[in-house]
Design a protein around this motif. Structure first.
Motif, PDB file in Angstrom:
ATOM      1  N   LYS A 163     -13.903  -9.787  12.456  1.00 37.12           N
ATOM      2  CA  LYS A 163     -15.297 -10.231  12.323  1.00 37.12           C
ATOM      3  C   LYS A 163     -15.696  -9.986  10.884  1.00 37.12           C
ATOM      4  CE  LYS A 163     -19.749 -10.070  14.488  1.00 37.12           C
ATOM      5  NZ  LYS A 163     -20.785  -9.382  13.742  1.00 37.12           N
ATOM      6  N   SER A 164     -16.012 -11.064  10.166  1.00 33.22           N
ATOM      7  CA  SER A 164     -16.247 -10.903   8.735  1.00 33.22           C
ATOM      8  C   SER A 164     -16.992 -12.106   8.180  1.00 33.22           C
ATOM      9  CB  SER A 164     -14.875 -10.788   8.034  1.00 33.22           C
ATOM     10  OG  SER A 164     -14.988 -10.923   6.636  1.00 33.22           O
ATOM     11  N   HIS A 165     -17.865 -11.855   7.226  1.00 29.83           N
ATOM     12  CA  HIS A 165     -18.424 -12.947   6.424  1.00 29.83           C
ATOM     13  C   HIS A 165     -17.321 -13.374   5.451  1.00 29.83           C
ATOM     14  CE1 HIS A 165     -20.954 -15.270   3.744  1.00 29.83           C
ATOM     15  NE2 HIS A 165     -20.645 -14.470   2.753  1.00 29.83           N
ATOM     16  N   ILE A 172     -16.089 -27.144  19.418  1.00 30.85           N
ATOM     17  CA  ILE A 172     -14.982 -27.916  19.994  1.00 30.85           C
ATOM     18  C   ILE A 172     -14.169 -28.457  18.818  1.00 30.85           C
ATOM     19  CG2 ILE A 172     -14.383 -29.955  21.356  1.00 30.85           C
ATOM     20  CD1 ILE A 172     -17.246 -29.569  22.675  1.00 30.85           C
ATOM     21  N   PRO A 173     -12.870 -28.137  18.743  1.00 32.32           N
ATOM     22  CA  PRO A 173     -12.094 -28.619  17.592  1.00 32.32           C
ATOM     23  C   PRO A 173     -12.068 -30.141  17.545  1.00 32.32           C
ATOM     24  CG  PRO A 173     -10.657 -27.616  19.245  1.00 32.32           C
ATOM     25  CD  PRO A 173     -12.061 -27.365  19.694  1.00 32.32           C
ATOM     26  N   ARG A 174     -12.140 -30.686  16.317  1.00 27.68           N
ATOM     27  CA  ARG A 174     -12.226 -32.134  16.136  1.00 27.68           C
ATOM     28  C   ARG A 174     -10.878 -32.704  15.673  1.00 27.68           C
ATOM     29  NH1 ARG A 174     -16.948 -30.457  17.609  1.00 27.68           N
ATOM     30  NH2 ARG A 174     -18.832 -31.526  16.894  1.00 27.68           N
ATOM     31  N   GLY A 184     -13.486 -18.747   9.342  1.00 27.17           N
ATOM     32  CA  GLY A 184     -14.194 -19.501  10.393  1.00 27.17           C
ATOM     33  C   GLY A 184     -13.230 -19.977  11.454  1.00 27.17           C
ATOM     34  N   VAL A 185     -12.605 -19.041  12.166  1.00 26.01           N
ATOM     35  CA  VAL A 185     -11.495 -19.373  13.063  1.00 26.01           C
ATOM     36  C   VAL A 185     -11.940 -20.172  14.296  1.00 26.01           C
ATOM     37  CG1 VAL A 185     -11.600 -17.206  14.393  1.00 26.01           C
ATOM     38  CG2 VAL A 185      -9.418 -18.391  14.140  1.00 26.01           C
ATOM     39  N   GLY A 186     -13.204 -20.017  14.732  1.00 26.52           N
ATOM     40  CA  GLY A 186     -13.675 -20.746  15.919  1.00 26.52           C
ATOM     41  C   GLY A 186     -12.792 -20.474  17.122  1.00 26.52           C
TER      42      GLY A 186
HETATM   43  C1  LIG Z   1     -16.836 -25.812  11.891  1.00 21.65           C
HETATM   44  S1  LIG Z   1     -16.426 -24.347  12.787  1.00 21.65           S
HETATM   45  C2  LIG Z   1     -14.644 -24.395  12.697  1.00 21.65           C
HETATM   46  C3  LIG Z   1     -13.949 -23.717  13.830  1.00 21.65           C
HETATM   47  C4  LIG Z   1     -12.427 -23.934  13.859  1.00 21.65           C
HETATM   48  N1  LIG Z   1     -11.790 -23.402  12.674  1.00 21.65           N
HETATM   49  C5  LIG Z   1     -12.114 -25.417  14.002  1.00 21.65           C
HETATM   50  O1  LIG Z   1     -11.698 -26.042  12.998  1.00 21.65           O
HETATM   51  O2  LIG Z   1     -12.291 -25.968  15.106  1.00 21.65           O
HETATM   52  C6  LIG Z   1     -16.885 -23.115  11.610  1.00 21.65           C
HETATM   53  C7  LIG Z   1     -16.667 -21.679  12.065  1.00 21.65           C
HETATM   54  O3  LIG Z   1     -17.042 -20.826  10.948  1.00 21.65           O
HETATM   55  C8  LIG Z   1     -17.749 -19.701  11.437  1.00 21.65           C
HETATM   56  N2  LIG Z   1     -18.578 -19.191  10.334  1.00 21.65           N
HETATM   57  C9  LIG Z   1     -19.801 -19.603   9.957  1.00 21.65           C
HETATM   58  N3  LIG Z   1     -20.223 -18.901   8.892  1.00 21.65           N
HETATM   59  C10 LIG Z   1     -19.237 -18.026   8.578  1.00 21.65           C
HETATM   60  C11 LIG Z   1     -19.078 -17.025   7.583  1.00 21.65           C
HETATM   61  N4  LIG Z   1     -20.029 -16.792   6.689  1.00 21.65           N
HETATM   62  N5  LIG Z   1     -17.940 -16.314   7.551  1.00 21.65           N
HETATM   63  C12 LIG Z   1     -16.955 -16.537   8.483  1.00 21.65           C
HETATM   64  N6  LIG Z   1     -17.053 -17.476   9.456  1.00 21.65           N
HETATM   65  C13 LIG Z   1     -18.174 -18.210   9.502  1.00 21.65           C
HETATM   66  C14 LIG Z   1     -18.520 -20.246  12.635  1.00 21.65           C
HETATM   67  O4  LIG Z   1     -18.885 -19.201  13.512  1.00 21.65           O
HETATM   68  C15 LIG Z   1     -17.510 -21.223  13.239  1.00 21.65           C
HETATM   69  O5  LIG Z   1     -16.682 -20.603  14.193  1.00 21.65           O
END
Ligand SMILES: C[S@@+](CC[C@H](N)C(=O)[O-])C[C@H]1O[C@@H](n2cnc3c(N)ncnc32)[C@H](O)[C@@H]1O
Length: 276
Positions: free
Chosen positions: A165-167, A88-90, A116-118
């Motif tokens: 989809k990517s690390h 949930i975005p903060r 980390g687009v969420g």
């Molecule tokens: C704190 S959430 C932020 C989501 C959104 N950007 C926001 O601010 O509400 C972190 C996001 O990073 C993704 N994530 C975690 N490890 C990651 C990685 N190694 N590479 C890319 N994304 C990653 C998670 O799946 C999650 O969606």
């Protein structure tokens, strides 16, 4: 049961799990009846069937976040679909967006990446602010990518925000001028409240044993790619370790920023041009 009675009953149940039980009881009843909140006041003596409402109150009494129950979160100037599996975005992330927006404006940046687009919160707000901006946004979670795509489509930004989809940036080959990220940054053994740890995805929260491991990886990755700007959210207690880390790595400058509670909450790094 009348609306007034239903609200009194729900408020008493939610006292245990909610900071604002009456407010949430009203929001959930308005959601359930598909009416505005004011209707509950103007129709306080109306008889209603509370079966579905009982179910929602039961979920909320077990600390399930309001946003997951109604499937939507308000963020900045938009409404995003959210579901279990997606953070949930903060509100504090809005500060990160404003800082990035200042850099985009000042440097006339056209191409950015988000790690980390969420739900899509950051990329969508930035793309709406800057009609010429293009963004590649990554996530390791397929659920997050699916929800982000829904939200991107809702705001008709499919042509300017590309999901991958990517690390980190592994699958990003496009050249970008700035990277923004609100990565997982909580330490493994940090005690989180039940409404967070029981419902929100751990891969969106936990950044490693210390919490700042992924942030450090991001700093190294962005520097190695010769990208000039990096803006990240971080934990309130990570300033010292990250300052020491960038001193070792070498950056042109790092500015830390605080949230509205006065806690350290993130940083903007400028790397030396061409330095890799
Ligand atoms: C704190 S959430 C932020 C989501 C959104 N950007 C926001 O601010 O509400 C972190 C996001 O990073 C993704 N994530 C975690 N490890 C990651 C990685 N190694 N590479 C890319 N994304 C990653 C998670 O799946 C999650 O969606």
């Amino acid at each position: 049961m009348t609306i007034k009675e239903a609200l009194a009953w729900a408020t008493s149940i939610l006292k245990k799990s909610c900071e604002r039980p009456q407010y949430e009881a009203e929001l959930l009843l308005a959601y359930c009846l598909k009416v505005e909140r004011v209707y509950l006041v103007t129709h306080a003596d109306k008889e209603i069937d509370i079966k579905e409402y009982e179910n929602l109150i039961e979920r909320r009494s077990h600390y399930e976040p309001y946003e997951y129950i109604v499937g939507e979160a308000s963020f900045y100037d938009i409404h995003l679909s959210v579901e279990k599996g997606v953070l949930i975005p903060r509100p504090e992330t809005e500060i990160l967006i404003d800082l990035v927006a200042d850099i985009i404006k000042k440097e006339q940046i056209r191409h950015i990446a988000e790690i980390g687009v969420g739900s899509g919160a950051i990329s969508i707000v930035l793309a709406r602010k800057f009609p010429d901006l293009e963004c590649v946004a990554t996530d390791i979670s397929e659920e997050a990518i699916a929800v982000a795509q829904l939200n991107i489509n809702k705001y008709k930004l499919g042509k300017r925000i590309t999901l991958r989809k990517s690390h980190l940036l592994e699958e990003v080959s496009e050249s970008v001028q700035l990277v923004v990220s609100n990565p997982p940054y909580i330490a493994e053994d940090y005690l989180l409240e039940p409404h967070i740890i029981d419902y929100e995805p751990k891969e969106a929260l936990i950044g490693g044993e210390q919490g700042d491991e992924l942030l450090k990886e991001i700093i190294l990755d962005v520097k190695a790619r010769g990208i000039r700007w990096l803006a990240c959210e971080m934990g309130y207690d990570q300033r010292e370790s990250l300052q020491a880390f960038v001193n070792e790595v070498g950056v042109k400058s790092i500015q830390f920023y605080r949230d509205l509670a006065g806690l350290n909450r993130g940083f903007v790094i400028e790397f030396d041009k061409g330095e890799q």
